[in-house]
Write a protein that holds these residues in place. Structure first.
Motif, short mmCIF file in Angstrom:
data_model
loop_
_atom_site.label_atom_id
_atom_site.label_comp_id
_atom_site.label_asym_id
_atom_site.label_seq_id
_atom_site.Cartn_x
_atom_site.Cartn_y
_atom_site.Cartn_z
N ARG A 1 0.85 -1.19 0.00
CA ARG A 1 0.00 0.00 0.00
C ARG A 1 0.88 1.23 0.00
O ARG A 1 2.05 1.18 0.36
N GLY A 2 0.28 2.36 -0.39
CA GLY A 2 1.00 3.63 -0.36
C GLY A 2 1.13 4.23 -1.75
O GLY A 2 1.05 3.53 -2.76
N HIS A 3 1.31 5.54 -1.80
CA HIS A 3 1.57 6.24 -3.06
C HIS A 3 3.07 6.40 -3.20
O HIS A 3 3.72 7.05 -2.36
N ALA A 4 3.63 5.81 -4.24
CA ALA A 4 5.08 5.84 -4.45
C ALA A 4 5.41 6.73 -5.65
O ALA A 4 4.90 6.52 -6.75
N THR A 5 6.27 7.70 -5.42
CA THR A 5 6.79 8.54 -6.51
C THR A 5 8.21 8.07 -6.80
O THR A 5 9.09 8.16 -5.95
N VAL A 6 8.42 7.57 -8.00
CA VAL A 6 9.72 7.03 -8.41
C VAL A 6 10.35 7.98 -9.42
O VAL A 6 9.77 8.24 -10.47
N SER A 7 11.52 8.49 -9.10
CA SER A 7 12.23 9.42 -9.98
C SER A 7 13.57 8.79 -10.39
O SER A 7 14.34 8.38 -9.53
N ALA A 8 13.81 8.73 -11.69
CA ALA A 8 15.08 8.22 -12.21
C ALA A 8 15.76 9.31 -13.05
O ALA A 8 15.09 10.00 -13.82
#
Length: 292
Positions: free
Chosen positions: A60-67
């Motif tokens: 669960r959770g909102h994940a912001t992934v930045s590459a």
């Protein structure tokens, strides 16, 4: 597994496509798993795979992934010359020179400046899925470490508040028999006052008072409250990672029993305990919203 918060941060970097790639993951609370991916164009083909990879780490959770590229990969340049267009322009310029009686010829530098004659393009960077996933996995594990650390802090706080609730329930339980006797006496006096001058059957009066007092008895609510409290304690200590939804339900049930106790109490001491319990339950609900 350890109890986890849904708030966390993790980062990792490594070699990819001949350059060096850095991936950062930030997570906050959310009812389900939601992923927002920001990545260079070279990774666009892997978006679905990377999203699925995250499901192995987070429930669960909102994940912001930045590459982003820490070190850009080498990009070979390709040059194309549109000779046909260049020839058309040179012939047109020469014809215009003759017509206008302008001396001179068209040189190579002039041709190169003509739009669309020279086309320079960057070669496509080849990035492997496995090397990208390896970096993502390390970032996710670093994020999990923080989520677990935050989760343990939340568990400690919730257990402390649960202990306070247990203390208040013990006070209510000790007060309940005395309060019930007082309530029976009060009901008896009220009925006798209302029936002033009318002969009442003592047995019937005792039966009615007992019936009314039974409606105000809070024994069942105290038993259910204790059972729900034990379930909360078990969920916080049995090592499961994703218990946020379960705890949310249990706290809702604890709130329901607390409200019923308060509505039946008609006692200043019990009412004071109920107010304290409601405050602690509200704080617990806020904390549980951050648990996975």
């Amino acid at each position: 597994m350890s109890l986890r918060s849904m708030t966390g941060f993790g980062a990792a970097e490594g070699a990819a496509g001949g350059g060096r790639l850095r991936i950062e993951i930030r997570t906050v609370n959310h009812r389900h798993l939601s992923v927002q991916l920001k990545a260079p164009a070279e990774l666009s083909a892997f978006e679905t795979d990377l999203r699925e990879a995250l499901r192995a780490h987070f429930e669960r959770g909102h994940a912001t992934v930045s590459a982003r590229w820490v070190e850009e990969p080498p990009r070979g340049a390709g040059v194309q010359v549109d000779a046909e267009r260049a020839g058309d322009v040179v012939r047109a310029l020469r014809a215009a020179g003759k017509k206008l009686k302008i001396k001179g010829d068209v040189d190579l530098a002039t041709v190169a400046r003509i739009p669309d004659v020279l086309k320079v393009s960057s070669a496509q960077v080849e990035v492997g899925l496995d090397e990208t996933r390896a970096i993502l996995d390390r970032a996710a594990k670093a994020c999990l470490v923080m989520r677990e650390r935050e989760g343990q802090a939340l568990a400690t706080d919730l257990l402390a508040r649960l202990a306070l609730l247990t203390e208040q329930v013990a006070l209510i339980r000790s007060r309940a028999p005395e309060r019930l006797l007082a309530e029976k006496d009060r009901l008896t006096r009220n009925v006798q006052e209302l029936a002033a001058g009318v002969n009442l059957n003592p047995d019937r009066l005792a039966q009615e008072v007992a019936h009314l007092a039974d409606k105000l008895d809070i024994t069942e609510e105290l038993v259910r409250f204790a059972a729900h409290g034990d379930a909360v304690r078990s969920a916080l200590t049995n090592g499961a990672s994703a218990v946020g939804k379960q705890l949310g339900f249990l706290l809702q049930e604890l709130g329901r029993e607390t409200n019923t106790i308060g509505s039946k109490a008609n006692d200043a001491q019990i009412a004071a305990s109920v107010i304290t319990m409601k405050g602690e339950l509200e704080k617990m609900r806020e904390q549980v919203e951050n648990l996975e």
